[in-house]
Each structure stands twice: as structure tokens, then as C-alpha cells.
Write a protein that holds these residues in place. Structure first.
Motif, mmCIF file in Angstrom:
data_model
loop_
_atom_site.group_PDB
_atom_site.id
_atom_site.type_symbol
_atom_site.label_atom_id
_atom_site.label_comp_id
_atom_site.label_asym_id
_atom_site.label_seq_id
_atom_site.Cartn_x
_atom_site.Cartn_y
_atom_site.Cartn_z
ATOM 1 N N LEU A 8 46.071 31.930 43.503
ATOM 2 C CA LEU A 8 45.996 32.697 44.746
ATOM 3 C C LEU A 8 47.373 32.722 45.381
ATOM 4 N N GLY A 9 47.744 33.841 45.967
ATOM 5 C CA GLY A 9 49.024 33.933 46.648
ATOM 6 C C GLY A 9 48.945 34.865 47.837
ATOM 7 N N ALA A 69 35.128 40.506 33.503
ATOM 8 C CA ALA A 69 34.338 40.464 34.732
ATOM 9 C C ALA A 69 35.039 39.612 35.796
ATOM 10 N N VAL A 70 35.668 38.515 35.392
ATOM 11 C CA VAL A 70 36.428 37.705 36.346
ATOM 12 C C VAL A 70 37.553 38.540 36.943
ATOM 13 N N LEU A 71 38.256 39.303 36.107
ATOM 14 C CA LEU A 71 39.321 40.178 36.606
ATOM 15 C C LEU A 71 38.774 41.226 37.567
ATOM 16 N N PHE A 72 37.627 41.809 37.227
ATOM 17 C CA PHE A 72 36.992 42.795 38.095
ATOM 18 C C PHE A 72 36.716 42.189 39.467
ATOM 19 N N ASP A 95 46.738 37.871 46.601
ATOM 20 C CA ASP A 95 46.869 38.184 45.185
ATOM 21 C C ASP A 95 46.029 37.154 44.448
ATOM 22 N N ILE A 96 45.128 37.602 43.590
ATOM 23 C CA ILE A 96 44.292 36.698 42.806
ATOM 24 C C ILE A 96 44.550 37.011 41.339
ATOM 25 N N ASP A 97 45.204 36.088 40.657
ATOM 26 C CA ASP A 97 45.545 36.264 39.237
ATOM 27 C C ASP A 97 44.731 35.333 38.372
ATOM 28 N N LEU A 98 44.304 35.818 37.222
ATOM 29 C CA LEU A 98 43.626 34.993 36.220
ATOM 30 C C LEU A 98 44.689 34.386 35.333
#
Length: 104
Positions: A8-9, A69-72, A95-98
Motif C-alpha cells: 500500500l502506498g 481477481a486480487v488485482l481486480f 496505490d495497492i500493488d500485488l
């Protein structure tokens, strides 16, 4: 259940508030539980440097969702929280990055 890690950012407005909202959103994802979260740390921006420093936090989740699905859900959560896309590598509310999905 798959273990996945998100980053998370935030570097706009009340940065800690946006990270908190992101954690709440993640808790609401279907078939997903947040296992733990790191402490917050501050980092310098990359690329476009004329912007505020970021608060970041790593989050471990346990999920039955696919990586796509996590990215979605991550991108949907960014919209719900109020991310505005200004320009490439520009400031962002959230910003939420996998980072890692299982061993991928």
C-alpha cells in the motif's frame, strides 16, 4: 487458501488515513482475510521526483481468489477510496500493488 502480499502506498493528503481505508477495503474482499500488516515507513518517490514522500505498508492476505481477481479488487478499492490518476508516476491518494501471490 493462498498467501499473497500487497504493498500500500499514499503520498496525497492524510496518508495514514488512506492506508487505513485500504486495509478496511481489503478486509471486505470476498473470500479474503488480512493476516497481518507491517508498520508504516516513509519512502522517496521514484521517477517523478517533485512530489511528497510516500507512506508505505506491506499487507499479508490469505485468499481463495485468483491472482487476477486480487488485482481486480485492488484496482476497484483504489477507485472506492478516491484515487485520481493525474499522470504516470504522479501523486496518488492510494496505490495497492500485488507483490507476491503464492510463489508467483
Amino acid at each position: 487458501m493462498i498467501t499473497a502480499y500487497l504493498l500500500l502506498g499514499s503520498n496525497v493528503g492524510r496518508r495514514e488515513h488512506y492506508l487505513g481505508q485500504a486495509r478496511q477495503e481489503i478486509e471486505s474482499w470476498h473470500r479474503t482475510k488480512m493476516a497481518r500488516a507491517s508498520s508504516l515507513w516513509e519512502t522517496a518517490p521514484e521517477g517523478y521526483l517533485k512530489q511528497r514522500r510516500f507512506f508505505n505498508q506491506a499487507v499479508e492476505i490469505k485468499t481463495e481468489l485468483s491472482a487476477m481477481a486480487v488485482l481486480f479488487w485492488a484496482k476497484k478499492s483504489e477507485i472506492v477510496i478516491g484515487r485520481r490518476r493525474r499522470f504516470f508516476q504522479g501523486p496518488r491518494e492510494i496505490d495497492i500493488d500485488l507483490l507476491l501471490y503464492g510463489r508467483q
